[in-house]
Design an enzyme around this catalytic site. Structure first.
Site, PDB file in Angstrom:
ATOM      1  N   TYR A  33       0.558  -1.265   0.682  1.00 39.10           N
ATOM      2  CA  TYR A  33      -0.068   0.017   0.225  1.00 39.10           C
ATOM      3  C   TYR A  33       1.046   1.453   0.194  1.00 39.10           C
ATOM      4  O   TYR A  33       1.607   0.873   0.349  1.00 39.10           O
ATOM      5  CB  TYR A  33      -1.277  -0.229   1.457  1.00 39.10           C
ATOM      6  CG  TYR A  33      -0.539   0.403   2.199  1.00 39.10           C
ATOM      7  CD1 TYR A  33       0.581  -0.281   2.372  1.00 39.10           C
ATOM      8  CD2 TYR A  33      -0.264   1.431   3.469  1.00 39.10           C
ATOM      9  CE1 TYR A  33       1.127   0.479   4.522  1.00 39.10           C
ATOM     10  CE2 TYR A  33      -0.182   2.188   3.990  1.00 39.10           C
ATOM     11  CZ  TYR A  33       0.826   0.848   5.305  1.00 39.10           C
ATOM     12  OH  TYR A  33       1.576   1.026   6.260  1.00 39.10           O
ATOM     13  N   ARG A  52       8.767   4.078  -4.370  1.00 38.58           N
ATOM     14  CA  ARG A  52       8.455   3.156  -3.578  1.00 38.58           C
ATOM     15  C   ARG A  52       7.572   2.454  -3.590  1.00 38.58           C
ATOM     16  O   ARG A  52       7.733   0.925  -3.329  1.00 38.58           O
ATOM     17  CB  ARG A  52       7.807   3.508  -1.911  1.00 38.58           C
ATOM     18  CG  ARG A  52       8.366   2.778  -0.813  1.00 38.58           C
ATOM     19  CD  ARG A  52       8.058   3.953   0.597  1.00 38.58           C
ATOM     20  NE  ARG A  52       7.105   4.054   0.506  1.00 38.58           N
ATOM     21  CZ  ARG A  52       6.180   4.871   1.443  1.00 38.58           C
ATOM     22  NH1 ARG A  52       7.821   5.739   2.418  1.00 38.58           N
ATOM     23  NH2 ARG A  52       5.228   6.033   1.980  1.00 38.58           N
ATOM     24  N   ARG A 100      -7.450 -20.835  -1.902  1.00 37.58           N
ATOM     25  CA  ARG A 100      -7.055 -20.169  -0.646  1.00 37.58           C
ATOM     26  C   ARG A 100      -5.936 -21.386  -1.298  1.00 37.58           C
ATOM     27  O   ARG A 100      -6.151 -22.482  -0.847  1.00 37.58           O
ATOM     28  CB  ARG A 100      -7.415 -20.032   0.072  1.00 37.58           C
ATOM     29  CG  ARG A 100      -6.565 -19.957   1.262  1.00 37.58           C
ATOM     30  CD  ARG A 100      -7.203 -20.211   2.719  1.00 37.58           C
ATOM     31  NE  ARG A 100      -5.854 -19.670   3.751  1.00 37.58           N
ATOM     32  CZ  ARG A 100      -4.801 -20.309   4.533  1.00 37.58           C
ATOM     33  NH1 ARG A 100      -5.444 -21.777   3.734  1.00 37.58           N
ATOM     34  NH2 ARG A 100      -4.487 -20.130   5.072  1.00 37.58           N
ATOM     35  N   HIS A 102      -1.046 -21.386  -0.993  1.00 31.82           N
ATOM     36  CA  HIS A 102      -0.257 -20.623   0.045  1.00 31.82           C
ATOM     37  C   HIS A 102       0.809 -20.249  -1.724  1.00 31.82           C
ATOM     38  O   HIS A 102       1.542 -18.783  -1.332  1.00 31.82           O
ATOM     39  CB  HIS A 102       0.839 -21.108   0.590  1.00 31.82           C
ATOM     40  CG  HIS A 102       0.504 -20.889   2.187  1.00 31.82           C
ATOM     41  ND1 HIS A 102      -0.710 -21.892   2.646  1.00 31.82           N
ATOM     42  CD2 HIS A 102       0.986 -20.563   3.334  1.00 31.82           C
ATOM     43  CE1 HIS A 102      -1.395 -21.706   4.266  1.00 31.82           C
ATOM     44  NE2 HIS A 102      -0.511 -21.010   4.289  1.00 31.82           N
ATOM     45  N   LYS A 149       6.701  -1.822   2.039  1.00 30.07           N
ATOM     46  CA  LYS A 149       5.637  -1.320   2.700  1.00 30.07           C
ATOM     47  C   LYS A 149       4.109  -2.047   2.576  1.00 30.07           C
ATOM     48  O   LYS A 149       3.074  -2.294   2.183  1.00 30.07           O
ATOM     49  CB  LYS A 149       4.888  -0.057   1.956  1.00 30.07           C
ATOM     50  CG  LYS A 149       4.174   1.057   3.218  1.00 30.07           C
ATOM     51  CD  LYS A 149       3.881   2.107   2.246  1.00 30.07           C
ATOM     52  CE  LYS A 149       3.064   3.156   3.216  1.00 30.07           C
ATOM     53  NZ  LYS A 149       3.517   2.870   4.649  1.00 30.07           N
ATOM     54  N   GLU A 182      12.172   2.499  14.494  1.00 36.08           N
ATOM     55  CA  GLU A 182      10.890   3.463  13.936  1.00 36.08           C
ATOM     56  C   GLU A 182       9.361   2.830  14.811  1.00 36.08           C
ATOM     57  O   GLU A 182       9.607   2.754  15.317  1.00 36.08           O
ATOM     58  CB  GLU A 182      11.057   3.538  12.400  1.00 36.08           C
ATOM     59  CG  GLU A 182       9.750   1.601  12.043  1.00 36.08           C
ATOM     60  CD  GLU A 182       9.658   1.597  10.637  1.00 36.08           C
ATOM     61  OE1 GLU A 182       9.320   2.537  10.281  1.00 36.08           O
ATOM     62  OE2 GLU A 182       9.278   0.541  10.012  1.00 36.08           O
ATOM     63  N   LEU A 207      11.306   1.317   7.498  1.00 33.89           N
ATOM     64  CA  LEU A 207      10.239   1.910   6.319  1.00 33.89           C
ATOM     65  C   LEU A 207      11.076   3.417   5.667  1.00 33.89           C
ATOM     66  O   LEU A 207      10.888   4.391   6.621  1.00 33.89           O
ATOM     67  CB  LEU A 207       8.784   1.895   6.253  1.00 33.89           C
ATOM     68  CG  LEU A 207       8.332   2.340   4.680  1.00 33.89           C
ATOM     69  CD1 LEU A 207       8.306   1.221   3.547  1.00 33.89           C
ATOM     70  CD2 LEU A 207       6.772   3.483   5.042  1.00 33.89           C
TER      71      LEU A 207
END
Ligand code: PDD
Length: 287
Positions: A33, A52, A100, A102, A149, A182, A207
């Site tokens: 995101y 990014r 579903r 993996h 992110k 952070e 990040l």
């Protein structure tokens, strides 16, 4: 006013906007995101956020949902349709919908994309910045790819909630060596007694915040001393100033760390100056 969300090619009423129950973002937090500030209706530092995003997608081998140019059109449209003046736009891309399993889904599975935008109170944020905020510290229990992110934010969510329950605004993660990495959704900074701005290098454990990048550029432009190195909670508590940065909070002074007052308990001069000058260094999109 009814809010509008962009979901996989459609602009939908926010209250009805949804993704499939087998979206990999929903089932595996398999997505990334970005949160971009909106100032007077303009995107702030769009290019850096897009760069990014590309990096996050590539690190996780998630296909790009569309070109940066097309994405720019969608971001602007969502900002416009929601009449966002000052606030933020949120963009999420997941590995798409598949039964579903993996393993990655078959080649050609379309990534899912969602964009939302909302106004935020400038007055509230300014009032908070005039007062300064409290932070607590917690052991950093995240994975070692926090440079991506990713929407996989459970440790961050738990840390932020712990902060709230202790009357604080943010939680700073501390690594195994005792150094601050952070915040749960912000980068962490101090100003030493001799006036040097200090933040952890972006090569490990954090990040690389876009706000952080702009603040470092601003410090350089203004001839302020700065250093990229790690610091401990003890050093931060003894510092002249402390602050946090993110697209949603900009530069936010920190006045207390683990219940110890920083300096005289009021926002510092450097943090306040960086906050007031921030948008003179950030890139504000034309349209
Ligand atoms: N958070 N570190 C973490 C863990 C973050 O989640 C964020 C941003 C930052 C600051 O990055 P930037 O300056 O690019 O916003 C640092 C966003 C705002 C969020 O999760 O809402």
């Amino acid at each position: 006013m009814s809010r509008i969300a962009y979901v996989n090619g459609q602009y939908l009423p926010h209250s009805h906007a949804s993704v499939h129950i087998e979206d990999r973002g929903y089932q595996f937090a398999d997505g990334v995101y970005e949160v971009c500030e909106v100032l007077d209706g303009h995107l702030v530092d769009e290019k850096l956020h897009m760069a990014r995003l590309s990096r996050s997608l590539e690190e996780l081998q998630i296909p790009h949902p569309m070109s940066d140019r097309a994405l720019g059109v969608v971001l602007r449209e969502v900002v416009l349709r929601n009449k966002v003046c000052n606030g933020s736009v949120y963009l999420q891309v997941t590995r798409g919908v598949a039964p579903r399993n993996h393993f990655f889904p078959p080649d050609g599975t379309a990534p899912s994309i969602v964009v939302t935008a909302r106004n935020a109170s400038v007055a509230k944020s300014s009032a908070l910045a005039e007062q300064g905020v409290a932070v607590i510290s917690l052991p950093d229990n995240r994975w070692d790819r926090v440079d991506i992110k990713s929407v996989s934010l459970l440790p961050n969510v738990l840390a932020k909630q712990a902060a709230r329950e202790q009357g604080a605004y943010e939680a700073w993660f501390v690594d195994d060596e005792g150094y601050v990495t952070e915040g749960s959704s912000t980068n962490a900074w101090i100003v030493t007694k001799d006036g040097t701005i200090v933040t952890r290098p972006a090569n490990e454990g954090i990040l690389k915040g876009i706000t952080r990048t702009i603040v470092l550029e601003l410090a350089e432009r203004e001839g302020m001393a700065f250093e990229e190195r790690s610091f401990t909670i003890q050093e931060a508590q003894q510092a002249r100033e402390a602050f946090i940065t993110a697209a949603t909070t900009l530069v936010m002074p920190v006045v207390s760390i683990d219940d110890m007052t920083v300096a005289n308990g009021t926002p510092g001069h450097i943090a306040t100056t960086l906050r007031s000058l921030f948008h003179t260094q950030a890139e504000i999109a034309d349209t």
